[in-house]
Write a protein that holds these residues in place. Structure first.
Motif, mmCIF file in Angstrom:
data_model
loop_
_atom_site.group_PDB
_atom_site.id
_atom_site.type_symbol
_atom_site.label_atom_id
_atom_site.label_comp_id
_atom_site.label_asym_id
_atom_site.label_seq_id
_atom_site.Cartn_x
_atom_site.Cartn_y
_atom_site.Cartn_z
ATOM 1 N N GLU A 134 0.798 -1.259 -0.122
ATOM 2 C CA GLU A 134 -0.061 -0.044 -0.054
ATOM 3 C C GLU A 134 1.013 1.405 0.033
ATOM 4 O OE1 GLU A 134 -0.656 0.104 4.813
ATOM 5 O OE2 GLU A 134 -2.362 -0.031 3.659
ATOM 6 N N HIS A 135 2.230 0.985 -0.205
ATOM 7 C CA HIS A 135 3.097 2.234 -0.074
ATOM 8 C C HIS A 135 3.693 2.657 -1.527
ATOM 9 C CE1 HIS A 135 2.386 1.976 4.075
ATOM 10 N NE2 HIS A 135 2.744 0.976 4.329
ATOM 11 N N GLY A 136 4.077 3.739 -1.359
ATOM 12 C CA GLY A 136 5.036 4.248 -2.604
ATOM 13 C C GLY A 136 5.277 5.572 -2.288
ATOM 14 N N PHE A 137 6.498 6.036 -3.171
ATOM 15 C CA PHE A 137 6.980 7.372 -2.785
ATOM 16 C C PHE A 137 7.473 7.987 -3.987
ATOM 17 C CE2 PHE A 137 10.193 4.252 -1.678
ATOM 18 C CZ PHE A 137 11.216 4.685 -2.248
ATOM 19 N N LEU A 138 7.685 9.137 -4.072
ATOM 20 C CA LEU A 138 8.236 10.052 -5.357
ATOM 21 C C LEU A 138 9.828 10.100 -4.954
ATOM 22 C CD1 LEU A 138 5.802 12.966 -6.049
ATOM 23 C CD2 LEU A 138 6.173 10.806 -7.503
ATOM 24 N N TRP A 139 10.415 9.820 -5.978
ATOM 25 C CA TRP A 139 11.881 9.828 -5.860
ATOM 26 C C TRP A 139 12.660 9.975 -7.201
ATOM 27 C CZ3 TRP A 139 15.822 6.103 -7.895
ATOM 28 C CH2 TRP A 139 16.830 6.445 -7.459
ATOM 29 N N ARG A 140 13.426 11.172 -7.300
ATOM 30 C CA ARG A 140 13.888 11.624 -8.588
ATOM 31 C C ARG A 140 12.549 11.705 -9.612
ATOM 32 N NH1 ARG A 140 19.804 8.705 -8.929
ATOM 33 N NH2 ARG A 140 20.376 9.425 -6.654
ATOM 34 N N ASN A 141 11.733 12.338 -9.468
ATOM 35 C CA ASN A 141 10.505 12.533 -10.278
ATOM 36 C C ASN A 141 9.796 11.367 -10.802
ATOM 37 O OD1 ASN A 141 10.725 15.436 -10.036
ATOM 38 N ND2 ASN A 141 12.691 15.279 -11.665
ATOM 39 N N ARG A 142 9.992 10.113 -9.899
ATOM 40 C CA ARG A 142 9.149 9.031 -10.658
ATOM 41 C C ARG A 142 8.540 8.238 -9.280
ATOM 42 N NH1 ARG A 142 13.421 4.360 -12.723
ATOM 43 N NH2 ARG A 142 13.851 6.286 -13.865
ATOM 44 N N PHE A 143 7.301 7.468 -9.480
ATOM 45 C CA PHE A 143 6.658 7.021 -8.424
ATOM 46 C C PHE A 143 7.297 5.757 -8.316
ATOM 47 C CE2 PHE A 143 3.677 4.165 -6.647
ATOM 48 C CZ PHE A 143 3.319 4.965 -5.435
ATOM 49 N N ILE A 144 7.927 5.278 -7.084
ATOM 50 C CA ILE A 144 8.258 4.064 -6.607
ATOM 51 C C ILE A 144 7.575 3.251 -5.815
ATOM 52 C CG2 ILE A 144 10.407 2.880 -5.688
ATOM 53 C CD1 ILE A 144 11.314 4.252 -8.122
ATOM 54 N N PRO A 145 7.061 2.084 -6.143
ATOM 55 C CA PRO A 145 5.916 1.229 -5.437
ATOM 56 C C PRO A 145 7.015 0.662 -4.139
ATOM 57 C CG PRO A 145 6.629 0.056 -7.227
ATOM 58 C CD PRO A 145 7.333 1.635 -7.600
ATOM 59 N N ALA A 146 6.694 0.745 -3.042
ATOM 60 C CA ALA A 146 7.331 0.169 -1.944
ATOM 61 C C ALA A 146 6.764 -1.118 -1.334
ATOM 62 C CB ALA A 146 7.547 1.324 -0.746
ATOM 63 N N LEU A 147 7.450 -2.227 -1.197
ATOM 64 C CA LEU A 147 6.693 -3.376 -0.618
ATOM 65 C C LEU A 147 7.020 -3.534 0.765
ATOM 66 C CD1 LEU A 147 7.315 -6.052 -3.446
ATOM 67 C CD2 LEU A 147 5.011 -4.925 -2.721
ATOM 68 N N ASP A 148 6.578 -3.789 1.607
ATOM 69 C CA ASP A 148 6.576 -4.120 2.933
ATOM 70 C C ASP A 148 6.533 -5.928 3.299
ATOM 71 O OD1 ASP A 148 6.381 -4.803 5.785
ATOM 72 O OD2 ASP A 148 5.113 -3.260 6.379
ATOM 73 N N LEU A 149 7.776 -6.263 2.778
ATOM 74 C CA LEU A 149 7.748 -7.929 3.008
ATOM 75 C C LEU A 149 7.418 -8.522 4.048
ATOM 76 C CD1 LEU A 149 11.080 -8.496 0.871
ATOM 77 C CD2 LEU A 149 8.656 -8.684 0.088
ATOM 78 N N TRP A 150 7.582 -7.977 5.236
ATOM 79 C CA TRP A 150 7.306 -8.374 6.632
ATOM 80 C C TRP A 150 5.707 -8.659 6.879
ATOM 81 C CZ3 TRP A 150 9.221 -11.733 9.362
ATOM 82 C CH2 TRP A 150 8.893 -12.007 10.419
ATOM 83 N N SER A 151 4.949 -7.595 6.229
ATOM 84 C CA SER A 151 3.496 -7.600 6.071
ATOM 85 C C SER A 151 3.004 -8.747 5.218
ATOM 86 C CB SER A 151 2.937 -6.311 5.766
ATOM 87 O OG SER A 151 3.161 -5.379 6.505
ATOM 88 N N LEU A 152 3.485 -8.933 4.041
ATOM 89 C CA LEU A 152 3.246 -10.011 3.144
ATOM 90 C C LEU A 152 3.389 -11.176 3.867
ATOM 91 C CD1 LEU A 152 2.413 -10.847 0.132
ATOM 92 C CD2 LEU A 152 4.911 -10.673 -0.396
ATOM 93 N N LEU A 153 4.441 -11.567 4.366
ATOM 94 C CA LEU A 153 5.234 -12.795 5.000
ATOM 95 C C LEU A 153 4.205 -13.035 6.335
ATOM 96 C CD1 LEU A 153 7.134 -14.967 4.636
ATOM 97 C CD2 LEU A 153 8.333 -13.720 6.697
ATOM 98 N N THR A 154 3.936 -12.280 7.242
ATOM 99 C CA THR A 154 3.009 -12.353 8.314
ATOM 100 C C THR A 154 1.491 -12.119 8.075
ATOM 101 O OG1 THR A 154 3.369 -10.188 9.017
ATOM 102 C CG2 THR A 154 5.015 -11.652 9.770
ATOM 103 N N ARG A 155 1.062 -11.602 6.925
ATOM 104 C CA ARG A 155 -0.101 -11.091 6.551
ATOM 105 C C ARG A 155 -0.734 -10.230 7.675
ATOM 106 N NH1 ARG A 155 -0.978 -16.956 5.219
ATOM 107 N NH2 ARG A 155 -0.396 -17.216 3.184
ATOM 108 N N ARG A 156 -0.170 -9.344 8.294
ATOM 109 C CA ARG A 156 -0.413 -8.613 9.342
ATOM 110 C C ARG A 156 -0.026 -7.131 8.914
ATOM 111 N NH1 ARG A 156 2.052 -10.888 14.691
ATOM 112 N NH2 ARG A 156 3.308 -11.803 12.957
ATOM 113 N N ARG A 157 -0.781 -6.173 9.182
ATOM 114 C CA ARG A 157 -0.605 -4.710 8.749
ATOM 115 C C ARG A 157 0.133 -4.098 10.062
ATOM 116 N NH1 ARG A 157 -3.342 -0.997 5.722
ATOM 117 N NH2 ARG A 157 -4.862 -2.857 5.377
ATOM 118 N N MET A 158 1.333 -3.562 9.546
ATOM 119 C CA MET A 158 2.353 -2.742 10.525
ATOM 120 C C MET A 158 1.773 -1.603 10.861
ATOM 121 S SD MET A 158 4.485 -4.954 11.106
ATOM 122 C CE MET A 158 4.147 -6.608 10.620
#
Length: 167
Positions: free
Chosen positions: A56-80
């Motif tokens: 559910e996260h992403g950020f702007l970096w060097r004028n482009r949108f970068i999707p950001a994965l939270d692998l721990w949430s994926l692995l545990t299926r829990r929202r941090m």
């Protein structure tokens, strides 16, 4: 710091570099030396509503949108829990199914470490915990710790629904 180029050890086995990425206080994963491009503190992370917690996260970096994965949430299926603190992110490059280079980020719980890996450290992917077997294309053991080597195309070149179906 030592030379980061592939070299050979005393027994003439080819050595490769791998980045160890801490994704929680108890779990780390690895990516290839050339896949990690930047380590950045990200001040503003955009939440994308309606998608699973791990992507559910992403950020702007060097004028482009970068999707950001939270692998721990994926692995545990829990929202941090959400925080207003800066996020440490490993910005990686991977090749898409169409053969193009794309960028993504993995949210980190600590500072990455570069290690040297030799073929004798290789471990079968089937030796990994089941949840890592579909997200990894290799594995190795270093100092009695088993590290899954992430399949970045699998993680970033799929939709959230595709990733959920892996688990």
């Amino acid at each position: 710091m030592s030379d980061l180029s592939p070299n050979t050890n005393e027994s003439s086995e080819p050595a490769l570099g791998a980045w160890i990425l801490p994704i929680s206080s108890t779990q780390s994963v690895a990516v290839g030396r050339h896949e990690l491009k930047y380590i950045e503190y990200v001040e503003t992370v955009v939440d994308l509503p309606g998608v699973p917690a791990f992507c559910e996260h992403g950020f702007l970096w060097r004028n482009r949108f970068i999707p950001a994965l939270d692998l721990w949430s994926l692995l545990t299926r829990r929202r941090m829990p959400a925080t207003n603190a800066e996020h440490l992110a490993a910005i990686i490059a991977y090749e898409t199914a169409q053969g193009e280079i794309a960028m993504g980020a993995i949210l980190l719980a600590g500072v990455p470490k570069l290690v040297t890996v030799v073929p004798a450290q290789s471990v079968a992917v089937s030796d990994l915990h089941e949840e890592w077997q579909l997200l990894s294309h290799a594995a190795f053991k270093d100092e009695n710790t088993l590290y899954p080597v992430l399949d970045l195309r699998c993680l970033f070149d799929k939709t959230p629904a595709d990733l959920l179906s892996l688990h």
